[in-house]
Design a protein around this motif. Structure first.
Motif, mmCIF file in Angstrom:
data_model
loop_
_atom_site.group_PDB
_atom_site.id
_atom_site.type_symbol
_atom_site.label_atom_id
_atom_site.label_comp_id
_atom_site.label_asym_id
_atom_site.label_seq_id
_atom_site.Cartn_x
_atom_site.Cartn_y
_atom_site.Cartn_z
ATOM 1 N N GLY A 1 -4.038 10.431 0.731
ATOM 2 C CA GLY A 1 -4.658 9.205 1.210
ATOM 3 C C GLY A 1 -3.886 7.962 0.808
ATOM 4 O O GLY A 1 -2.769 8.018 0.304
ATOM 5 N N LEU A 2 -4.509 6.827 1.045
ATOM 6 C CA LEU A 2 -3.893 5.517 0.877
ATOM 7 C C LEU A 2 -4.340 4.850 -0.419
ATOM 8 O O LEU A 2 -5.515 4.924 -0.795
ATOM 9 N N ILE B 1 0.866 -1.174 0.000
ATOM 10 C CA ILE B 1 0.000 0.000 0.000
ATOM 11 C C ILE B 1 0.902 1.223 0.000
ATOM 12 O O ILE B 1 1.971 1.195 0.617
ATOM 13 N N GLN C 1 1.207 5.725 0.132
ATOM 14 C CA GLN C 1 0.568 6.968 0.547
ATOM 15 C C GLN C 1 1.401 8.131 0.026
ATOM 16 O O GLN C 1 2.521 8.369 0.488
ATOM 17 N N PHE D 1 -6.719 -5.117 6.818
ATOM 18 C CA PHE D 1 -5.280 -5.031 6.982
ATOM 19 C C PHE D 1 -5.013 -4.929 8.475
ATOM 20 O O PHE D 1 -5.306 -3.888 9.081
ATOM 21 N N ASP D 2 -4.467 -5.981 9.089
ATOM 22 C CA ASP D 2 -4.351 -5.955 10.541
ATOM 23 C C ASP D 2 -2.948 -5.668 11.061
ATOM 24 O O ASP D 2 -2.807 -5.207 12.201
ATOM 25 N N TYR E 1 4.038 1.080 2.267
ATOM 26 C CA TYR E 1 3.802 0.193 3.394
ATOM 27 C C TYR E 1 3.608 -1.234 2.901
ATOM 28 O O TYR E 1 2.957 -1.457 1.870
ATOM 29 N N TRP F 1 -4.023 1.095 -2.396
ATOM 30 C CA TRP F 1 -3.607 -0.299 -2.393
ATOM 31 C C TRP F 1 -2.936 -0.619 -3.737
ATOM 32 O O TRP F 1 -3.464 -0.275 -4.791
ATOM 33 N N GLN G 1 -2.952 -8.913 5.191
ATOM 34 C CA GLN G 1 -4.373 -8.774 4.912
ATOM 35 C C GLN G 1 -5.065 -10.110 5.084
ATOM 36 O O GLN G 1 -4.686 -11.111 4.477
ATOM 37 N N TRP H 1 0.801 -3.786 9.876
ATOM 38 C CA TRP H 1 1.463 -2.936 8.893
ATOM 39 C C TRP H 1 2.936 -2.765 9.259
ATOM 40 O O TRP H 1 3.305 -2.768 10.439
ATOM 41 N N GLY H 2 3.773 -2.572 8.250
ATOM 42 C CA GLY H 2 5.124 -2.113 8.500
ATOM 43 C C GLY H 2 5.102 -0.634 8.857
ATOM 44 O O GLY H 2 4.059 0.018 8.791
ATOM 45 N N GLN H 3 6.242 -0.109 9.225
ATOM 46 C CA GLN H 3 6.330 1.291 9.624
ATOM 47 C C GLN H 3 6.290 2.226 8.415
ATOM 48 O O GLN H 3 6.050 3.427 8.570
#
Lengths: 121, 106
Positions: free
Chosen positions: A46-47, A39, A41, A108-109, A96, A49, A100, A111-113
């Protein structure tokens, strides 16, 4: 606790290929039940995918980026990777990786930093 | 493509306020709607999934409702740590996010 960490160059020249890797710890990509996604940004925006891969290697990409995106997986290293070709300044963004769920809402539970990739000569 | 809109785009509120954010899909997405919170310089954090299910570990002051095209995220009593940007995300067809709602301090 599952953790994801992006790595790769922070600066890419226009027309070249952006390459990032996500290393997963605290869980196995091969265990199934999850897609492994990218994903992005854009700065202050916004984000979006980009796409995902399953441990088996099956992929699904955002139609708007499909012609330029390749996502691959290396289960032996518990990593998955993103390649985005022919980049322009419009591809400058924080990228990111995320886990998922492959059912129940496709959320998406983890995430990387995130890693900032700048496209500039 | 399914387009997602959110309103308002930003709001100012005080600690203790009840806050409601609306998300609308361009076509019916059943209950395939998730909500995320993002703080500056951080990755998004999942709050609500399947429109109304609270993610484990998320405070109960957060709640979600809706189905079809119209959804809401409610924070029953805003806390200092809740000042952030909130995004909805549909997973009915491909995966798209709303433009975000920034919640800041009044």
């Amino acid at each position: 606790q599952v953790q994801l960490q992006e790595s790769g160059p922070g600066l890419v020249k226009p027309s070249q290929t952006l390459s990032l890797t996500c290393t997963v710890s605290g869980g196995s990509i091969s265990s199934g039940g999850y897609y492994w996604s990218w994903i992005r940004q854009h700065p202050g925006k916004g984000l979006e995918w980009i796409g995902y891969i399953y441990y088996s290697g099956s992929t699904y990409y955002n139609p708007s980026l499909k012609s330029r995106v390749t996502i691959s997986v290396d289960t032996s290293k518990n990593q998955f990777s993103l390649k985005l070709s022919s980049v322009t300044a419009a591809d400058t963004a924080v990228y990111y990786c995320a886990r998922q769920l492959d059912s129940s809402g496709y959320l998406f539970d983890y995430w990387g930093q995130g890693t900032l990739v700048t496209v500039s000569s | 493509d399914i387009q997602m809109t959110q309103s308002p785009s930003s709001l100012s509120a005080s600690v203790g306020d009840r806050v409601t954010i609306t998300c609308r899909a361009s076509q019916s997405i059943s209950s395939y709607l998730n909500w995320y919170q993002q703080k500056p310089g951080k990755a998004p954090k999942l709050l609500i999934y399947a429109a109304s299910s609270l993610q484990s570990g998320v405070p109960s002051r957060f709640s979600g409702s809706g189905s079809g095209t119209d959804f809401t995220l409610t924070i029953s009593s805003l806390q200092p740590e809740d000042f952030a940007t909130y995004y909805c995300q549909q997973s009915y067809s491909t995966f798209t996010f709303g433009p975000g709602t920034k919640v800041d301090i009044k």
